[in-house]
Scaffold this active site. Structure first.
Site, PDB file in Angstrom:
ATOM      1  N   HIS A  75      22.177 -33.714 -11.238  1.00 56.61           N
ATOM      2  CA  HIS A  75      21.448 -34.108  -9.869  1.00 56.61           C
ATOM      3  C   HIS A  75      19.984 -33.799 -10.018  1.00 56.61           C
ATOM      4  O   HIS A  75      19.276 -33.536  -9.223  1.00 56.61           O
ATOM      5  CB  HIS A  75      22.211 -33.516  -8.782  1.00 56.61           C
ATOM      6  CG  HIS A  75      23.421 -33.937  -8.435  1.00 56.61           C
ATOM      7  ND1 HIS A  75      23.810 -35.177  -8.160  1.00 56.61           N
ATOM      8  CD2 HIS A  75      24.600 -33.254  -8.657  1.00 56.61           C
ATOM      9  CE1 HIS A  75      25.230 -35.419  -8.052  1.00 56.61           C
ATOM     10  NE2 HIS A  75      25.707 -34.187  -8.420  1.00 56.61           N
ATOM     11  N   ASN A 127      -1.407   1.941   5.785  1.00 60.01           N
ATOM     12  CA  ASN A 127      -0.475   0.819   5.054  1.00 60.01           C
ATOM     13  C   ASN A 127       0.167   0.198   6.373  1.00 60.01           C
ATOM     14  O   ASN A 127       0.672   0.913   7.428  1.00 60.01           O
ATOM     15  CB  ASN A 127       0.715   1.926   4.520  1.00 60.01           C
ATOM     16  CG  ASN A 127       1.736   0.591   4.376  1.00 60.01           C
ATOM     17  OD1 ASN A 127       1.675  -0.489   3.717  1.00 60.01           O
ATOM     18  ND2 ASN A 127       3.163   1.140   3.922  1.00 60.01           N
ATOM     19  N   GLY A 128      -0.023  -1.229   6.326  1.00 59.08           N
ATOM     20  CA  GLY A 128       0.536  -2.104   7.503  1.00 59.08           C
ATOM     21  C   GLY A 128      -0.618  -3.007   7.880  1.00 59.08           C
ATOM     22  O   GLY A 128      -1.607  -3.082   7.095  1.00 59.08           O
ATOM     23  N   CYS A 154       0.844  -1.351  -0.015  1.00 57.84           N
ATOM     24  CA  CYS A 154       0.167  -0.049   0.236  1.00 57.84           C
ATOM     25  C   CYS A 154       0.806   1.312   0.095  1.00 57.84           C
ATOM     26  O   CYS A 154       1.966   1.399   0.638  1.00 57.84           O
ATOM     27  CB  CYS A 154      -0.929   0.235   1.276  1.00 57.84           C
ATOM     28  SG  CYS A 154      -1.864  -1.479   1.415  1.00 57.84           S
ATOM     29  N   TRP A 181      -2.914  -2.568  -1.826  1.00 61.11           N
ATOM     30  CA  TRP A 181      -2.395  -4.053  -2.214  1.00 61.11           C
ATOM     31  C   TRP A 181      -3.108  -4.945  -1.007  1.00 61.11           C
ATOM     32  O   TRP A 181      -2.471  -4.875   0.172  1.00 61.11           O
ATOM     33  CB  TRP A 181      -0.792  -4.137  -1.961  1.00 61.11           C
ATOM     34  CG  TRP A 181      -0.174  -5.262  -2.505  1.00 61.11           C
ATOM     35  CD1 TRP A 181       0.370  -5.391  -3.933  1.00 61.11           C
ATOM     36  CD2 TRP A 181       0.263  -6.626  -1.871  1.00 61.11           C
ATOM     37  NE1 TRP A 181       0.959  -6.685  -4.162  1.00 61.11           N
ATOM     38  CE2 TRP A 181       1.053  -7.540  -2.926  1.00 61.11           C
ATOM     39  CE3 TRP A 181       0.233  -7.208  -0.670  1.00 61.11           C
ATOM     40  CZ2 TRP A 181       1.370  -8.578  -2.602  1.00 61.11           C
ATOM     41  CZ3 TRP A 181       0.689  -8.145  -0.386  1.00 61.11           C
ATOM     42  CH2 TRP A 181       1.298  -8.843  -1.367  1.00 61.11           C
ATOM     43  N   ARG A 240       4.847   0.645  -6.222  1.00 59.94           N
ATOM     44  CA  ARG A 240       4.894  -0.199  -4.978  1.00 59.94           C
ATOM     45  C   ARG A 240       4.037  -1.628  -5.201  1.00 59.94           C
ATOM     46  O   ARG A 240       4.108  -2.303  -4.487  1.00 59.94           O
ATOM     47  CB  ARG A 240       4.382   0.567  -3.779  1.00 59.94           C
ATOM     48  CG  ARG A 240       5.234   1.626  -3.587  1.00 59.94           C
ATOM     49  CD  ARG A 240       4.891   2.729  -2.324  1.00 59.94           C
ATOM     50  NE  ARG A 240       4.510   2.081  -1.218  1.00 59.94           N
ATOM     51  CZ  ARG A 240       5.451   2.241  -0.208  1.00 59.94           C
ATOM     52  NH1 ARG A 240       6.505   2.531  -0.461  1.00 59.94           N
ATOM     53  NH2 ARG A 240       5.142   1.231   1.018  1.00 59.94           N
ATOM     54  N   GLU A 256      19.567 -14.542 -10.197  1.00 62.52           N
ATOM     55  CA  GLU A 256      19.005 -13.374 -10.474  1.00 62.52           C
ATOM     56  C   GLU A 256      18.417 -13.396 -11.786  1.00 62.52           C
ATOM     57  O   GLU A 256      17.238 -12.778 -11.945  1.00 62.52           O
ATOM     58  CB  GLU A 256      20.075 -12.389  -9.899  1.00 62.52           C
ATOM     59  CG  GLU A 256      19.871 -10.723 -10.406  1.00 62.52           C
ATOM     60  CD  GLU A 256      18.591 -10.341  -9.514  1.00 62.52           C
ATOM     61  OE1 GLU A 256      17.916 -10.948  -8.537  1.00 62.52           O
ATOM     62  OE2 GLU A 256      18.058  -9.198  -9.982  1.00 62.52           O
ATOM     63  N   LYS A 273      14.620 -12.503 -12.684  1.00 60.98           N
ATOM     64  CA  LYS A 273      13.999 -11.415 -13.335  1.00 60.98           C
ATOM     65  C   LYS A 273      13.204 -11.932 -14.436  1.00 60.98           C
ATOM     66  O   LYS A 273      12.015 -11.205 -14.683  1.00 60.98           O
ATOM     67  CB  LYS A 273      15.355 -10.640 -13.898  1.00 60.98           C
ATOM     68  CG  LYS A 273      16.148  -9.773 -13.545  1.00 60.98           C
ATOM     69  CD  LYS A 273      15.493  -8.643 -13.092  1.00 60.98           C
ATOM     70  CE  LYS A 273      14.957  -8.727 -11.568  1.00 60.98           C
ATOM     71  NZ  LYS A 273      15.512  -8.439 -10.441  1.00 60.98           N
ATOM     72  N   GLU A 311       9.698 -12.715 -12.775  1.00 60.80           N
ATOM     73  CA  GLU A 311       8.967 -11.476 -12.352  1.00 60.80           C
ATOM     74  C   GLU A 311       8.232 -10.819 -13.487  1.00 60.80           C
ATOM     75  O   GLU A 311       6.934 -10.466 -13.322  1.00 60.80           O
ATOM     76  CB  GLU A 311       9.986 -10.603 -11.622  1.00 60.80           C
ATOM     77  CG  GLU A 311      10.357 -10.988 -10.226  1.00 60.80           C
ATOM     78  CD  GLU A 311      11.456  -9.843  -9.731  1.00 60.80           C
ATOM     79  OE1 GLU A 311      11.256  -9.272  -8.687  1.00 60.80           O
ATOM     80  OE2 GLU A 311      12.517  -9.566 -10.274  1.00 60.80           O
ATOM     81  N   LYS A 346       6.968  -3.498  -5.071  1.00 61.30           N
ATOM     82  CA  LYS A 346       8.335  -3.061  -4.816  1.00 61.30           C
ATOM     83  C   LYS A 346       8.704  -3.128  -3.449  1.00 61.30           C
ATOM     84  O   LYS A 346       9.915  -3.472  -3.231  1.00 61.30           O
ATOM     85  CB  LYS A 346       8.069  -1.630  -5.365  1.00 61.30           C
ATOM     86  CG  LYS A 346       9.912  -1.053  -5.332  1.00 61.30           C
ATOM     87  CD  LYS A 346      10.456  -1.480  -6.574  1.00 61.30           C
ATOM     88  CE  LYS A 346      12.114  -0.983  -6.509  1.00 61.30           C
ATOM     89  NZ  LYS A 346      12.782  -1.739  -7.384  1.00 61.30           N
TER      90      LYS A 346
END
Ligand code: G6P
Length: 616
Positions: A510, A103-104, A2, A77, A27, A487, A491, A494, A611
């Site tokens: 393996h 927010n929270g 949020c 969010w 965000r 990474e 990417k 995402e 974010k």
């Protein structure tokens, strides 16, 4: 997560708040809303599911030109209650005289809601937030003193919150409260701002006050007061060096592409205040004797982080262990915060975070500090919660990173780790003068090396149409480049929603080898280093199973017949092993970017992601 915005001043509040909310889009959010205090002292609220443009057109469609100079806004969010118009913020009390954005998470909201319903309050949403205006409503019936009513309200709340509140029927005010979630205040010429993050108001002011936990700010038209409980306090106004242009797309199609291209400059800024090239020295601002002696004496370091920052931490381990005799562990913050672990008195925790607000990383810091460990953070956002909780901070100075998928934050974090590893090695005499000076010299040329790398691989868009057809990818690297493979895979996942896994090349036999066929391509990192032949073996294994290969390899000293083994070959400028992750990650970022762009994905705001993950 949020995003909160508040504005009071002399400009039209609807325009400023919508604009500021757009700056917080990165965000991650699923709905948005706004409450404006009208000239008549009423609260006008509008909210909508989906993007901020939906909210904006709703306001314009209704042709409601509200004359307002005070209001709050929110991007939600969803945590409690599905994404919907009803659950979107702002939330109000029964009489709709109080409007709140949050927010929270209010952890004890179920109990509070039950008590409020018993007292006769009626609720509209499924959110935890809605208890706040109702509690405040009761207290404001008992007193005219807003500060007292807010203090009484927050005393009842458990959990984390940043709140912005407006009230109808009196002199316009915005009340901001912070405990555990980010909230900053902007001080303009004739106006004040509240926001979850600085880019929201950077266009209007770069004078910022960082609010701390348990502080309450009351913004009025031409003045403001900050309190801790009932005590009025004075806080420093900080001048932020970021400018508004840095937080704009500047002609790029997406923030992500802009931020990839910004990496040479970002890394240059990371190095700038830490390396004296004339004296061939590395220094960190605010390092005192206590941290220097800890770095000289400690036998182990724990690194903690989430997401991309965790990958930077894995490279940090490799660098510190290669250059010094210190043992390094790297742990996901979300795991470490709940794990029983004996923490030795002389322990150092390194917390890595772009935003400085990731809830899990922040909790690990608090846990370690309680056990008397020292905390050093590596962070991008000045004055955010993580640096403020840490004993020492090394800032990356990458500038605002807006795209959800992190790029320049990663390369600058790895640059800091390399500088820190060299610094520790120098203090412990585990690197000789000649090698140290050689690394400093390479560091000087690093921005140019990154520029060359971008130029050498910018044509990645040509292969995107073909590569976007596959549903799965394997990324392989070894040694210091294994985290780069992780990474690269992250990417791709995402932003293009293609499944990808990163693996160390030696683990291929393996398990992952079973997956390889003509429909399962591999991305292979084959730099010129001591493991070149080993990685080449992987290439062989994949090709003999008809797997497609995208190969990133050194400019020089490679076999002539690589074309027999790889379908696409990108030559990356040669560089020293320790610098390879910073260089090799760039083409992987570009590869993901162009595949996602070809697929038409929402690159800067991938679905379901945020974010800054400020709740668990
Ligand atoms: C989220 C972001 C990632 C980021 C991670 C850690 O998942 O989408 O890009 O790497 O959080 O964030 P931090 O700000 O702590 O580096």
């Amino acid at each position: 997560m949020c995003g909160i915005v508040g504005y009071i001043g002399v400009k039209p509040a609807d325009y400023i708040i919508l604009n500021a909310l757009k700056k917080l889009e990165y965000r991650g959010y699923d709905s948005a809303g706004i409450s404006l205090l009208t000239a008549q002292g009423n609260i006008y609220t509008e909210k909508e599911k989906g993007k901020i443009v939906n909210l904006e057109s709703l306001i314009f469609e209704k042709n409601k030109k509200i004359s307002s100079y005070c209001g709050i806004g929110h991007t939600r969010w969803a945590t409690h209650g599905e994404p919907s118009m009803i659950n979107a913020h702002p939330h109000t009390d029964c009489a709709e005289n109080i409007s709140v954005v949050h927010n929270g998470i209010i952890e004890n909201y179920t109990q509070l809601k039950k008590e409020l319903i018993e007292k006769g309050h009626s609720f509209k949403s499924e959110t935890d937030t809605e208890v706040v205006p109702h509690i405040l409503e009761d207290y404001l019936k008992e007193t005219d003193d807003i500060l007292e009513a807010v203090n009484n309200t927050i005393e009842k709340l458990e959990g984390a919150y940043a709140l912005a509140i407006i009230l109808s029927g009196q002199e316009p005010v915005i009340i901001g409260v912070r405990k555990g979630s980010p909230l900053v205040m902007g001080v303009g010429d004739k106006d004040y701002f509240l926001a979850s993050d600085i880019p929201a108001f950077l266009e209007y002011t770069n004078n910022v006050i960082f609010l701390d936990d348990n502080e309450i700010v009351i913004l009025k038209k031409f003045s403001y007061d900050i309190y801790r409980k009932n005590e009025k306090i004075t806080k420093q106004i900080n001048k932020i060096k970021w400018d508004a242009a840095q937080a704009q797309k500047s002609g790029y199609k997406h923030y992500m592409l802009k931020e990839i291209y910004e990496q040479p400059e970002a890394v240059k800024n990371t190095i700038l205040d830490k390396v004296n090239f004339t004296k061939k020295e590395i220094n960190f601002e605010n390092f005192d004797e206590s941290i220097i002696s800890l770095l000289k004496e400690c036998s182990n370091i724990t690194i903690t982080a989430c997401g991309t920052s965790w990958h930077a931490g894995l490279i940090g381990k490799f660098l510190i262990e290669s250059l010094t005799d210190v043992t390094v562990e790297v742990d996901y913050a979300s795991e470490l915060r709940y794990r029983e672990k004996f923490i030795k008195p002389n322990s150092l925790l390194i917390a890595v975070s772009q935003s400085g607000e990731t809830a899990d990383t922040l909790e690990v810091i608090k846990k370690y500090k309680k056990l008397n460990a020292k905390v050093l953070s590596i962070c991008n956002v000045l004055g955010s919660s993580i640096p403020r909780e840490s004993n020492y901070t090394i800032y990356t100075h990458a500038g605002p990173e807006i795209s959800v998928a992190s790029t320049k934050a990663f390369t600058t974090q790895v640059t800091v780790f390399l500088l820190l590893a060299l610094y520790i090695a120098r203090k412990r005499n585990s690197v000789n003068n000649e090698d140290f000076e050689n690394y400093i010299e390479i560091m000087k040329n690093l921005p140019a090396l990154l520029e060359n790398t971008i130029n050498a691989t910018a044509n990645m868009d040509k292969i995107a149409p073909e590569l976007s057809k596959y549903s799965n990818y394997l990324y392989l690297g070894r040694g210091i480049n294994y985290p780069v493979a992780l990474e690269g895979a992250l990417k791709l996942k995402e932003i293009s929603y293609i499944h990808a896994e990163g693996y160390p090349g030696g683990e291929m036999k393996h398990g992952p080898l079973a997956l390889i066929d003509e429909n399962f391509p591999s991305v292979i990192l084959l730099p010129k280093d001591s493991l070149y032949e080993k990685m080449f073996g992987n290439l062989n294994e994949i090709k003999s199973r008809r797997g497609k290969v995208v190969l990133f390899t050194s400019d020089s000293n490679i076999y002539d017949n690589l074309n027999d083994y790889a379908d696409y070959i990108f030559k990356i400028p040669d560089c020293d092993k320790f610098f390879q992750p910073i260089v090799y990650v760039i083409p992987l970022q570009l590869l993901s970017y162009y595949i996602a762009d070809f697929k038409g994905c929402d690159i800067d705001q991938p679905r379901n992601l945020a974010k800054s993950v400020t709740v668990e």
